[in-house]
Design an enzyme around this catalytic site. Structure first.
Site, mmCIF file in Angstrom:
data_model
loop_
_atom_site.group_PDB
_atom_site.id
_atom_site.type_symbol
_atom_site.label_atom_id
_atom_site.label_comp_id
_atom_site.label_asym_id
_atom_site.label_seq_id
_atom_site.Cartn_x
_atom_site.Cartn_y
_atom_site.Cartn_z
ATOM 1 N N LYS A 9 0.763 -1.294 0.323
ATOM 2 C CA LYS A 9 -0.057 -0.093 0.077
ATOM 3 C C LYS A 9 0.624 1.173 -0.199
ATOM 4 O O LYS A 9 1.802 1.115 0.349
ATOM 5 C CB LYS A 9 -0.942 0.056 1.299
ATOM 6 C CG LYS A 9 -1.888 -1.158 1.185
ATOM 7 C CD LYS A 9 -2.906 -0.954 2.267
ATOM 8 C CE LYS A 9 -4.038 -2.311 2.231
ATOM 9 N NZ LYS A 9 -4.971 -2.201 3.246
ATOM 10 N N TYR A 49 -12.308 -2.707 -3.852
ATOM 11 C CA TYR A 49 -12.920 -2.723 -2.356
ATOM 12 C C TYR A 49 -14.242 -2.638 -2.318
ATOM 13 O O TYR A 49 -14.866 -2.027 -1.440
ATOM 14 C CB TYR A 49 -12.194 -1.646 -1.420
ATOM 15 C CG TYR A 49 -10.973 -1.796 -0.966
ATOM 16 C CD1 TYR A 49 -10.708 -2.723 -0.185
ATOM 17 C CD2 TYR A 49 -9.829 -0.820 -1.384
ATOM 18 C CE1 TYR A 49 -9.275 -3.141 0.295
ATOM 19 C CE2 TYR A 49 -8.507 -1.051 -0.966
ATOM 20 C CZ TYR A 49 -8.219 -2.111 -0.030
ATOM 21 O OH TYR A 49 -6.968 -2.276 0.451
ATOM 22 N N ASN A 112 -2.089 0.062 7.121
ATOM 23 C CA ASN A 112 -1.868 -1.085 7.560
ATOM 24 C C ASN A 112 -0.631 -1.906 6.537
ATOM 25 O O ASN A 112 -0.477 -3.156 6.519
ATOM 26 C CB ASN A 112 -2.853 -2.183 8.081
ATOM 27 C CG ASN A 112 -3.545 -2.393 6.887
ATOM 28 O OD1 ASN A 112 -3.665 -1.995 5.657
ATOM 29 N ND2 ASN A 112 -4.799 -3.094 7.474
ATOM 30 N N HIS A 115 -2.031 -5.442 1.633
ATOM 31 C CA HIS A 115 -3.206 -6.385 1.244
ATOM 32 C C HIS A 115 -3.026 -7.370 0.732
ATOM 33 O O HIS A 115 -1.917 -7.864 0.000
ATOM 34 C CB HIS A 115 -4.260 -5.515 0.081
ATOM 35 C CG HIS A 115 -5.260 -6.069 -0.322
ATOM 36 N ND1 HIS A 115 -6.447 -6.220 0.118
ATOM 37 C CD2 HIS A 115 -5.338 -7.003 -1.600
ATOM 38 C CE1 HIS A 115 -7.321 -7.200 -0.393
ATOM 39 N NE2 HIS A 115 -6.567 -7.656 -1.493
ATOM 40 N N GLU A 126 -9.623 -10.622 -7.733
ATOM 41 C CA GLU A 126 -8.652 -9.617 -7.455
ATOM 42 C C GLU A 126 -7.603 -9.569 -8.128
ATOM 43 O O GLU A 126 -6.877 -8.485 -9.056
ATOM 44 C CB GLU A 126 -8.147 -9.529 -6.129
ATOM 45 C CG GLU A 126 -9.385 -9.133 -5.259
ATOM 46 C CD GLU A 126 -8.726 -9.211 -3.651
ATOM 47 O OE1 GLU A 126 -9.578 -8.828 -2.657
ATOM 48 O OE2 GLU A 126 -7.611 -9.603 -3.436
HETATM 49 P P1 IDP Z 1 -8.096 -6.850 5.357
HETATM 50 O O1 IDP Z 1 -7.332 -6.033 4.672
HETATM 51 O O2 IDP Z 1 -7.279 -7.339 6.620
HETATM 52 O O3 IDP Z 1 -8.751 -7.910 4.557
HETATM 53 P P2 IDP Z 1 -10.730 -5.501 5.407
HETATM 54 O O4 IDP Z 1 -11.602 -5.530 6.329
HETATM 55 O O5 IDP Z 1 -11.138 -6.052 4.191
HETATM 56 O O6 IDP Z 1 -9.120 -6.073 6.069
HETATM 57 O O7 IDP Z 1 -10.627 -3.972 5.024
HETATM 58 C C1 IDP Z 1 -9.705 -3.599 3.914
HETATM 59 C C2 IDP Z 1 -9.222 -2.320 4.372
HETATM 60 O O8 IDP Z 1 -9.737 -1.399 4.695
HETATM 61 C C3 IDP Z 1 -7.952 -2.541 5.650
HETATM 62 O O9 IDP Z 1 -6.919 -3.318 5.037
HETATM 63 C C4 IDP Z 1 -7.733 -1.275 6.001
HETATM 64 O O10 IDP Z 1 -6.685 -0.639 5.059
HETATM 65 C C5 IDP Z 1 -8.915 -0.462 5.791
HETATM 66 N N1 IDP Z 1 -9.784 -0.541 6.928
HETATM 67 C C6 IDP Z 1 -10.440 -1.838 7.608
HETATM 68 N N2 IDP Z 1 -11.131 -1.432 8.571
HETATM 69 C C7 IDP Z 1 -11.000 -0.082 8.861
HETATM 70 C C8 IDP Z 1 -11.660 0.936 9.707
HETATM 71 O O11 IDP Z 1 -12.143 0.686 10.828
HETATM 72 N N3 IDP Z 1 -11.029 2.181 9.567
HETATM 73 C C9 IDP Z 1 -10.334 2.592 8.548
HETATM 74 N N4 IDP Z 1 -9.866 1.644 7.636
HETATM 75 C C10 IDP Z 1 -10.181 0.443 7.636
HETATM 76 MG MG MG Z 2 -10.211 -7.728 3.003
#
Ligand code: IDP
Ligand code: MG
Length: 139
Positions: A9, A49, A112, A115, A126
């Site tokens: 990212k 997304y 974070n 992905h 994807e």
């Molecule tokens: P993942 O990346 O671990 O699969 P997902 O729930 O699919 O997690 O969420 C996609 C991305 O959205 C996350 O990696 C993160 O960058 C962002 N994200 C997820 N939850 C939150 C939140 O509560 N606040 C802000 N960004 C979030």
């Molecule tokens: Mg996800």
């Protein structure tokens, strides 16, 4: 053999972590079969997304993921989808174990660093968003 999509990212790119992250995954036995650098546009981000379209963080997430270049890669291996998720660590870096990519490098739940596809089915979808068949190597 399973394949999974990995994105380094924009936060990780800015901090010079692309090579470190790719090297860690290679070092854990995942095989790199496709890789490119690109800046996602809004349409690609919204498609990628799509499951999060109704979440409160969707708009900010699209802004973040399109804010700079990323590295997109396909890794292959036995149980690669779940194995890569394990190597990445929990979505929230504060909850991710030390030694995982997010646990070691993630700054907050949005920024974070990585992905990874969450199932074989989403991985197939994807991967198709980012790579043509000819861009994925068998070697
Ligand atoms: P993942 O990346 O671990 O699969 P997902 O729930 O699919 O997690 O969420 C996609 C991305 O959205 C996350 O990696 C993160 O960058 C962002 N994200 C997820 N939850 C939150 C939140 O509560 N606040 C802000 N960004 C979030
Ligand atoms: Mg996800």
């Amino acid at each position: 053999m399973e394949q999974s999509l990995i994105l380094v990212k924009p936060d990780a790119m800015e901090r010079g972590l692309a090579g470190t992250i790719i090297a860690r995954l290679e070092g854990q036995g995942f095989k790199l079969v496709a890789m490119k650098m690109l800046r996602m546009d809004r349409l690609l981000a919204e498609r990628h997304y799509d499951v999060h379209r109704d979440k409160p963080f969707f708009k900010g997430l699209v802004e973040f993921i399109t804010s700079g270049p990323i590295v997109a890669a396909v890794f292959e291996g036995e149980n690669a989808v779940s194995g890569l998720r394990k190597a990445m660590g929990s979505t929230d870096p504060a909850k991710a174990a030390k030694g995982t990519i997010r646990g070691d490098f993630g700054q907050n739940i949005e920024r974070n660093v990585i992905h990874g596809s969450d199932s074989v089915e989403t991985a197939e979808k994807e991967i198709r968003l980012f790579f043509s068949g000819a861009e994925i190597f068998s070697y």
